[in-house]
Design a protein around this motif. Structure first.
Motif, PDB file in Angstrom:
ATOM      1  N   VAL A 331       0.860  -1.247   0.091  1.00 58.21           N
ATOM      2  CA  VAL A 331      -0.014   0.057  -0.274  1.00 58.21           C
ATOM      3  C   VAL A 331       0.917   1.263  -0.110  1.00 58.21           C
ATOM      4  O   VAL A 331       1.868   1.311   0.676  1.00 58.21           O
ATOM      5  N   GLU A 332       0.699   2.304  -0.852  1.00 63.14           N
ATOM      6  CA  GLU A 332       1.387   3.430  -1.106  1.00 63.14           C
ATOM      7  C   GLU A 332       1.455   4.066   0.544  1.00 63.14           C
ATOM      8  O   GLU A 332       0.415   4.181   1.363  1.00 63.14           O
ATOM      9  N   ARG A 333       2.663   4.312   0.949  1.00 63.74           N
ATOM     10  CA  ARG A 333       2.678   4.716   2.306  1.00 63.74           C
ATOM     11  C   ARG A 333       1.942   6.003   2.567  1.00 63.74           C
ATOM     12  O   ARG A 333       1.780   6.457   3.809  1.00 63.74           O
ATOM     13  N   LYS A 334       2.106   6.974   1.589  1.00 68.74           N
ATOM     14  CA  LYS A 334       1.194   8.142   2.023  1.00 68.74           C
ATOM     15  C   LYS A 334      -0.184   7.877   2.486  1.00 68.74           C
ATOM     16  O   LYS A 334      -0.843   8.560   3.301  1.00 68.74           O
ATOM     17  N   HIS A 335      -0.957   6.924   1.583  1.00 70.18           N
ATOM     18  CA  HIS A 335      -2.223   6.437   1.716  1.00 70.18           C
ATOM     19  C   HIS A 335      -2.454   5.843   3.009  1.00 70.18           C
ATOM     20  O   HIS A 335      -3.484   5.793   3.921  1.00 70.18           O
ATOM     21  N   ILE A 338      -2.482   8.270   6.011  1.00 66.85           N
ATOM     22  CA  ILE A 338      -3.995   8.935   6.118  1.00 66.85           C
ATOM     23  C   ILE A 338      -5.110   8.004   6.674  1.00 66.85           C
ATOM     24  O   ILE A 338      -5.778   8.455   7.591  1.00 66.85           O
ATOM     25  N   GLY A 339      -4.934   6.996   6.010  1.00 69.50           N
ATOM     26  CA  GLY A 339      -6.110   6.063   6.780  1.00 69.50           C
ATOM     27  C   GLY A 339      -5.845   5.322   7.870  1.00 69.50           C
ATOM     28  O   GLY A 339      -7.036   5.381   8.689  1.00 69.50           O
ATOM     29  N   ALA A 441      -2.087  14.359   2.849  1.00 69.85           N
ATOM     30  CA  ALA A 441      -2.838  14.338   1.891  1.00 69.85           C
ATOM     31  C   ALA A 441      -2.616  15.284   0.899  1.00 69.85           C
ATOM     32  O   ALA A 441      -2.647  15.134  -0.591  1.00 69.85           O
ATOM     33  N   ARG A 446       4.256  10.559  -3.229  1.00 68.76           N
ATOM     34  CA  ARG A 446       4.277   9.002  -3.276  1.00 68.76           C
ATOM     35  C   ARG A 446       5.854   8.480  -2.702  1.00 68.76           C
ATOM     36  O   ARG A 446       6.821   9.013  -3.637  1.00 68.76           O
TER      37      ARG A 446
END
Length: 460
Positions: A331-335, A338-339, A441, A446
């Motif tokens: 999973v993209e670490r940025k996302h 956030i999640g 966000a 990325r």
């Protein structure tokens, strides 16, 4: 026997390219374990004063006004240490900074065990904090420098998974030792001694680690960097390097990149993002962990019960970190940041509203498990988004703000808890975490699975 990946990978002639082509070697694994054990004692110390807060109030007859400075002293020291040692790691090397921070921590933690007053304990906690201050960002920087791009996230997550066992260990040791004496010495003092001895053992283990080849190259020590990488390549082939020692003094050293470069147009966006991030994320992460015993006491539970609940809740830290292992590279670490931070906000509010032992344990465990999904993702992320020459300065400098915020936190959150109760406390924390999610966000790049040099070539 492992094989070096195909030589047609990009940038095969550079130090960075050669590092990224490597499979995981014995050196990578040894570094991951040594870093993870150091982080274990960092987290052990961070939560120690909070776990013992109720005990220390009784031991030193502290008033409500006297408790926040004691809780804050370690974090203020960490702020100072992160600023100083993080910069030293970019100027003089990652390995030396690693050894310095562990030496300071071990000495002052041992001295703290002999505190005869709250003032002495406060002073020793401050200086132990200086030693610990840069440990996580230095760990992030070192492993980010050393590990190949495709395995970087997973192995940093392994280091933190090992480290996060420090939380339940503190909880259960506090539960087992406080209220008892060993050899005529109160149990809480032994908790400081154990931390000091552990830090000293890790100091000896880290003496065998190599310097970061990426850092050596960034300061012009390319022959030394090439020697170390050649050794790792030989290790991957199952052979050895023939040279007896790394060459020294054969290349001209470059000046260390100035701190002001973090505020140039190229890096200003990322620096600003991490400043906001670290000022606010600590309310959710450290705010929960350090204040759980006080929150449970506010709900009417006895000190012994609150320590047991805290210990069980803290089991979520290593569990959550372990859960990150299969997804941190998928999973993209940025996302992922956030999640997970939004999930923390939801579970925190539920914990504040919980009125039964079962719900307290369930939501406390879910909160801590999710928070370590968040923590692993951001620790990997914060070092990836800055260039090698400023990686430690940027990661430690911005991370130091979280330590400063943690130092201020007891003066804000403890009065809020006393005046308005657990629900209001966690509503404020949740609001801060939502801002963290928006910050990443809107401003974050990325990074997952990408070469560090590629991530930093895309600076605006």
């Amino acid at each position: 026997m492992a094989n070096v990946p195909d030589a047609t990978a990009p940038d095969t002639g550079t130090i960075a390219g050669r590092l990224d082509r490597l499979p995981v070697t014995r050196t990578h694994r040894r570094a991951t374990v040594a870093v993870g054990l150091g982080l274990f004692f960092d987290f052990y110390e961070v939560f120690l004063t909070g776990v013992l807060s109720s005990v220390l109030v009784e031991e030193f007859k502290l008033s409500k006004a006297a408790l926040p400075p004691l809780l804050a002293s370690t974090f203020v020291g960490m702020f100072v240490g992160a600023l100083l040692l993080g910069r030293l790691a970019d100027r003089f090397g990652r390995r030396g900074a690693f050894l310095l921070n562990l030496g300071l921590y071990s000495f002052f933690s041992l001295l703290g065990a002999f505190s005869g007053s709250a003032v002495m304990l406060l002073v020793t906690r401050f200086f132990a904090g200086i030693g610990l201050g840069a440990e996580p960002p230095l760990a992030d920087t070192y492993l980010t420098d050393l590990l190949p791009a495709r395995r970087r996230g997973r192995f940093i997550a392994w280091a933190y998974t090992l480290a996060f066992f420090g939380f339940p260990v503190v909880g259960f040791l506090a539960r087992g030792l406080t209220g008892h004496e060993i050899l005529g010495i109160p149990g809480w003092r032994w908790l400081f001694v154990l931390g000091a001895l552990g830090g000293a053992a890790v100091f000896l283990l880290r003496r065998g680690l190599p310097e970061s080849p990426r850092w050596l190259e960034s300061v012009g020590r390319t022959d030394e960097a090439a020697y170390l990488v050649a050794g790792m390549e030989a290790e991957a082939r199952g052979s050895t390097v023939t040279a007896s020692a790394p060459p020294r003094g054969t290349t001209r050293r470059r000046a260390v990149a100035p701190v002001r470069d973090l505020f140039t147009p190229a890096l200003r966006r990322r620096t600003s993002m991490m400043v906001v991030f670290h000022l606010l994320q600590t309310l959710g992460y450290y705010g929960f962990g350090t204040l759980v015993p006080l929150v449970l006491a506010a709900k009417g539970y006895a000190v012994s019960q609150s320590l047991l609940f805290a210990a069980l809740t803290y089991l979520g830290y290593p569990v959550g970190s372990a859960l990150s292992l299969p997804i941190v590279e998928r999973v993209e670490r940025k996302h992922l940041v956030i999640g997970s931070v939004l999930a923390m906000a939801a579970f925190g509010i539920a914990f504040g509203l919980a009125g039964s032992m079962t719900l307290i344990l369930v939501f406390g465990f879910l909160y801590t498990a999710t928070s370590n999904l968040f923590s692993n993702a951001f620790h990997i992320y914060q070092a990836e988004i800055f260039p090698t020459a400023l990686r430690s300065t940027a990661a430690s400098g911005t991370y130091s703000l979280s330590r400063l915020a943690s130092g201020a936190m007891p003066f804000v959150l403890v009065p809020l808890l006393n005046a308005h109760g657990p629900t209001a406390l966690f509503l404020v924390v949740a609001g801060a975490l939502v801002v963290v999610a928006l910050d990443v966000a809107l401003l974050g790049p990325r990074t997952t699975g990408r070469r560090l040099e590629k991530v930093n070539e895309e600076l605006p």
